[in-house]
Scaffold this motif. Structure first.
Motif, short mmCIF file in Angstrom:
data_model
loop_
_atom_site.label_atom_id
_atom_site.label_comp_id
_atom_site.label_asym_id
_atom_site.label_seq_id
_atom_site.Cartn_x
_atom_site.Cartn_y
_atom_site.Cartn_z
N TRP A 236 0.83 -1.20 0.00
CA TRP A 236 0.00 0.00 0.00
C TRP A 236 0.87 1.26 0.00
N LEU A 240 0.92 4.13 -2.82
CA LEU A 240 0.72 5.53 -2.48
C LEU A 240 1.85 6.39 -3.04
N THR A 241 3.09 5.91 -2.92
CA THR A 241 4.23 6.66 -3.43
C THR A 241 4.16 6.83 -4.94
N SER A 243 1.50 6.68 -6.75
CA SER A 243 0.35 7.54 -7.07
C SER A 243 0.69 9.01 -6.85
#
Length: 266
Positions: A236, A240-241, A243
């Motif tokens: 996750w 997130l990184t 994204s």
């Protein structure tokens, strides 16, 4: 002796410093209507809503009955949605510049931040409808698979499955919106969206020294665990990184550009 008559100055109401903006509900409806008013937007939505059941029909015809499960059908239905849905995000923004309607939009609502919020909301509404159509088509396909081809018919999918597929599709939609804002030209944004991430994926896949960094820096690599519906905390964080690099950063650049770009009438 005459008496001069003194007239007291009338107390006037101060002139309004501004005018009320367009109600957000009306603005949202206008943005939703724009997605279907143009020929490109209308046919794109038709293509998306038509492609999903067509994919289900094709799977019912050619797939092995043991593979006719709800989870497999969802995986098939999300494929055309993942390809086409981001274009909706691109068109939501670029149509204002490519069709020269930005002057009207920003005259009726000078606060461009409110316009962008309405466009984001309209994009998410359409995206949610498309995702629901995909899940619904997969459910109907599973029932037909049981009835017509004696398919396995498993309904095992779980909350994680819905969450992960929805996240992948919504992130792709927002990525298209971000590129549309950053580039403000439909053709350029579409080419950039499909070409540059694929080049990034090719780079990280082919260069051995970069493979360890791929889940952190390449969005396609970071999304891969979501299709398995077993995402760890580290995965996750990788997602997130990636994204932040491929969605949030272009989105911030795009917002700044939309707020500062001069709108021309011709």
């Amino acid at each position: 002796m005459t008496h001069a008559q003194t007239i007291e100055p009338a107390h006037t109401r101060p002139a309004p410093t501004g005018r009320p903006g367009v109600p957000f509900g009306r603005q949202l409806r206008a943005e939703l209507r724009k997605l279907t008013d143009t020929r490109a937007g209308k046919w794109l939505l038709i293509a998306i809503f038509a492609a999903t059941p067509l994919v289900v029909a094709g799977v019912l015809l050619i797939a092995d009955p043991k593979n006719l499960t709800y989870g497999q059908l969802v995986n098939y239905t999300q494929s055309p949605e993942r390809i086409l849905l981001p274009i909706i995000g691109i068109l939501t923004v670029t149509s204002e510049w490519s069709q020269r309607t930005g002057l009207i939009t920003f005259t009726l609502e000078p606060n461009r931040r409110r316009v962008l919020v309405a466009k984001l909301s309209a994009t998410l509404v359409v995206g949610a409808m498309v995702i629901l159509v995909g899940f619904g088509s997969a459910a109907i396909g599973n029932l037909l698979g049981i009835a017509l081809r004696n398919g396995a018919g498993s309904w095992a999918f779980g909350v994680a499955g819905y969450r992960d597929i929805a996240v992948v599709l919504i992130v792709g939609l927002l990525q298209g919106l971000a590129y549309g804002m950053a580039l403000l030209a439909t053709a350029v944004a579409v080419v950039f969206f499909y070409v540059v991430p694929n080049l990034s994926n090719l780079l990280f896949s082919s260069v051995s020294g970069l493979k360890d960094l791929a889940p952190w820096l390449d969005l396609d690599n970071a999304q891969a665990p979501l299709y398995l519906h077993q995402v760890s905390g580290r995965q996750w964080l990788e997602f997130l990184t990636a994204s932040l690099i491929w969605v949030v950063l272009p989105g911030v650049i795009g917002v700044v550009r939309v707020l500062r770009t001069e709108v021309k009438s011709s």
